[in-house]
Design an enzyme around this catalytic site. Sequence first.
Site, short mmCIF file in Angstrom:
data_model
loop_
_atom_site.label_atom_id
_atom_site.label_comp_id
_atom_site.label_asym_id
_atom_site.label_seq_id
_atom_site.Cartn_x
_atom_site.Cartn_y
_atom_site.Cartn_z
N GLU A 1 3.87 -11.05 -6.72
CA GLU A 1 2.76 -11.12 -7.67
C GLU A 1 3.06 -10.47 -9.02
O GLU A 1 2.37 -10.68 -10.01
CB GLU A 1 1.50 -10.48 -7.07
N CYS B 1 5.14 -6.34 1.41
CA CYS B 1 5.56 -4.93 1.39
C CYS B 1 4.93 -4.17 2.57
O CYS B 1 5.28 -4.45 3.71
CB CYS B 1 5.23 -4.31 0.05
N TYR B 2 3.99 -3.27 2.32
CA TYR B 2 3.35 -2.55 3.44
C TYR B 2 2.79 -3.56 4.45
O TYR B 2 2.90 -3.38 5.66
CB TYR B 2 2.22 -1.66 2.91
N ASP C 1 -16.35 -9.30 -23.16
CA ASP C 1 -16.99 -9.35 -21.85
C ASP C 1 -18.51 -9.39 -21.95
O ASP C 1 -19.17 -10.23 -21.33
CB ASP C 1 -16.58 -8.14 -21.00
N HIS D 1 7.39 -7.68 -4.20
CA HIS D 1 6.08 -8.08 -4.73
C HIS D 1 6.19 -9.37 -5.56
O HIS D 1 6.53 -9.31 -6.74
CB HIS D 1 5.52 -6.95 -5.60
N LYS E 1 -9.84 -10.59 -17.46
CA LYS E 1 -10.11 -10.87 -18.87
C LYS E 1 -9.80 -12.31 -19.29
O LYS E 1 -10.60 -12.95 -19.96
CB LYS E 1 -9.28 -9.89 -19.69
N GLY F 1 0.82 -1.21 0.00
CA GLY F 1 0.00 0.00 0.00
C GLY F 1 0.85 1.25 0.00
O GLY F 1 2.04 1.20 0.31
N1 ATP Z 1 -21.52 0.20 -27.88
C1 ATP Z 1 -22.04 -0.41 -26.80
N2 ATP Z 1 -23.33 -0.79 -26.79
C2 ATP Z 1 -23.87 -1.39 -25.71
N3 ATP Z 1 -23.18 -1.65 -24.59
C3 ATP Z 1 -21.90 -1.31 -24.54
C4 ATP Z 1 -21.25 -0.68 -25.64
N4 ATP Z 1 -19.97 -0.46 -25.31
C5 ATP Z 1 -19.81 -0.95 -24.05
N5 ATP Z 1 -20.97 -1.46 -23.58
C6 ATP Z 1 -21.20 -2.04 -22.24
O1 ATP Z 1 -20.14 -1.68 -21.36
C7 ATP Z 1 -19.47 -2.83 -20.88
C8 ATP Z 1 -18.00 -2.58 -20.69
O2 ATP Z 1 -17.37 -2.36 -21.94
P1 ATP Z 1 -16.01 -3.11 -22.24
O3 ATP Z 1 -15.46 -2.54 -23.49
O4 ATP Z 1 -15.19 -3.16 -21.02
O5 ATP Z 1 -16.44 -4.61 -22.42
P2 ATP Z 1 -16.74 -5.40 -23.72
O6 ATP Z 1 -16.93 -4.44 -24.84
O7 ATP Z 1 -17.86 -6.32 -23.46
O8 ATP Z 1 -15.47 -6.23 -23.90
P3 ATP Z 1 -14.04 -5.73 -24.43
O9 ATP Z 1 -13.32 -5.22 -23.19
O10 ATP Z 1 -13.43 -6.99 -24.94
O11 ATP Z 1 -14.23 -4.68 -25.43
C9 ATP Z 1 -19.76 -3.88 -21.93
O12 ATP Z 1 -19.58 -5.17 -21.40
C10 ATP Z 1 -21.17 -3.56 -22.29
O13 ATP Z 1 -22.04 -4.08 -21.30
N1 GLN Z 2 4.70 -0.97 -1.99
C1 GLN Z 2 4.46 -0.81 -0.70
O1 GLN Z 2 3.66 -1.53 -0.07
C2 GLN Z 2 5.15 0.35 -0.05
C3 GLN Z 2 5.01 0.37 1.45
C4 GLN Z 2 5.43 1.71 2.04
N2 GLN Z 2 4.55 2.75 1.56
C5 GLN Z 2 6.89 2.01 1.68
O2 GLN Z 2 7.18 2.89 0.90
O3 GLN Z 2 7.77 1.35 2.16
#
Ligand code: ATP
Ligand code: GLN
Length: 546
Positions: free
Chosen positions: A194, A102-103, A251, A192, A401, A71
């Site tokens: 991750e 970390c934090y 999505d 980290h 994703k 954090g």
């Molecule tokens: N042109 C659109 N018409 C209707 N709904 C939309 C449109 N654009 C985005 N949305 C809505 O917003 C949501 C978020 O958009 P986002 O672009 O993150 O997702 P996605 O289009 O489904 O997938 P991707 O990230 O692969 O483009 C979509 O899942 C959809 O529900």
């Molecule tokens: N990435 C972190 O969790 C940083 C922890 C704390 N803020 C530091 O600077 O040490």
Amino acid sequence: METPVNSRTANGVATGGAGNLVLILDYGSQYTHLITRRIRQLSVLSLCISGTSTIDAIAKLKPRVVILSGGPHSVHAAGAPSFPDGFIEYAEEYGVFVLGICYGMQLLVQKLGGVVAVGEKQEYGKMEIAVPEGEWGLYGPEAIGGHQTVWMSHGDEAVKLPEGFTVVARSLQGSVAAIQNRSRRFYGLQYHPEVTHSTQGMETLRHFLLDVCGVNADWKMQDVLEEEIKVIKDKVGPDEHVICALSGGVDSTVAATLVHKAIGDRLHCVFVDNGLLRYKERDRVMSTFQSDLHLPVTCIDASEQFLSKLKGVKDPEMKRKIIGREFICIFDDFAQEQEEKLGKRPTFLVQGTLYPDVIESCPPPGSGMTHSHTIKSHHNVGGLPKEMKLKLIEPLKLLFKDEVRKMGSILNVPESFLKRHPFPGPGLAVRVLGDVTEGNALEILRQVDEIFIQSIKEAGLYDSIWQAFAVFLPVQSVGVQGDQRTHSHVVVLRAITSEDGMTADWYYFDHKFLVDVVRKICNNVRGVNRVCQDITSKPPATVEWE
Ligand SMILES: Nc1ncnc2c1ncn2[C@@H]1O[C@H](COP(=O)(O)OP(=O)(O)OP(=O)(O)O)[C@@H](O)[C@H]1O
Ligand SMILES: NC(=O)CC[C@H](N)C(=O)O
Ligand SMILES: O=c1[nH]c(=O)c2[nH+]cn([C@@H]3O[C@H](COP(=O)(O)O)[C@@H](O)[C@H]3O)c2[nH]1
Ligand SMILES: [Mg+2]
């Protein structure tokens, strides 16, 4: 503190059996989500809740392991977030393993009576650490006695450990990199694990969770799918109707298919042309819906409505909020139309919102992300108006994703959808910097983008790139074309590789590819005389420019 086995969390995910959950307490690191991801990649269910949750909220989930995230705060700062009183006693009483990152590690050290101080040198970026011979624990036999590259990002450091702790790794600069107290089941990593730059981070997490903590790796996408279908069936009454905002992206297509499986033809899909779509996108998307998806979809042309609201607006967050609001107005109108047709007003709106959209937007209360900063308001989350008539169904809200793609393939969603590069809902509005309605910026951008994407497809590179697009800059540069001086626009090409859009690297094209694309763009798109390539990773940049 007793709760039933398989209890459900506030987020609607089953805990997968008592005593197997890895619970992350979030203290606001931009990487917290990645810890969740990495653990899920090990087929272990992990959830993230606020780092200041109550002891009851933590105990209710029956975690086997609690990870304290990194954090931005310093443990010395007034109001620095911490786990609740009684957490240490709870962990010891129930045999819960605790890993501070970390934090989180600094918090553990300080709370257990050690000392954390501002380090002489800050450590940011890739560092080498040494894991000396010593007792087994955080590190398994393969790591012990060796060196590894890790990703550090800290200014404070542990200068005196609490009693009973040993140092199990140090950076080559000498600072403490990993600590443990095996008998009390407390562990800490200053870096980290991750982040992919920590080359053995994933193996360290695997070893720790599976070998040391004895967590079972049995969390499967099929289970998540079945659970979500059940949640939707329970939520939507037997004669209620639902509308789904379908964009043609991964999505929303997966979300629609999932909801359709749960409630059948009470689902009504709508695709909105907001005037911010790419070249020929409306026709292309509508025809793939018909040929590949077999779900009824209504197309609404709202381009004038969106563009008139965006006229003169330059601020990126304002643009996003306006777009979020207009989307909802259109969905409400669509619900009204459906009411006239069906005699019953749809009550729910399905959106394909993902975990990253939630993390990077204004964190909603209860999301557990209360200590993070807002990066940008994704139109479908932070951009939504406060009062909405439709209730939301967001079945993918806890997934990343690549997890959604996995779910889509279990649901037999055609590859033509699953392999599409992401395209943000606010569309070209976040790729034309400044006022999108000025001049013919949108038209120029559409042409440039089309040339770039077609060239990528022709070169067979589309599937190895996570996302590629062009950006229009509101500046002009001097050029010479056909022996004439030009004063024309500058565009930028951006292509990235990523796993989930949360972090990204720029994609390395070979020179010939770039030379050809730039030539095609300058020869074919009137009004462009300069093409740049964005070679910034995320962080420090984001994927989209706005
Ligand atoms: N042109 C659109 N018409 C209707 N709904 C939309 C449109 N654009 C985005 N949305 C809505 O917003 C949501 C978020 O958009 P986002 O672009 O993150 O997702 P996605 O289009 O489904 O997938 P991707 O990230 O692969 O483009 C979509 O899942 C959809 O529900
Ligand atoms: N990435 C972190 O969790 C940083 C922890 C704390 N803020 C530091 O600077 O040490
Ligand atoms: O549906 C969306 N609504 C939005 O408002 C939005 N903003 C960014 N993106 C997409 O999210 C991923 C990460 O992008 P950033 O690094 O720019 O935040 C990238 O894939 C972006 O294209 C959005 N998707
Ligand atoms: Mg999209």
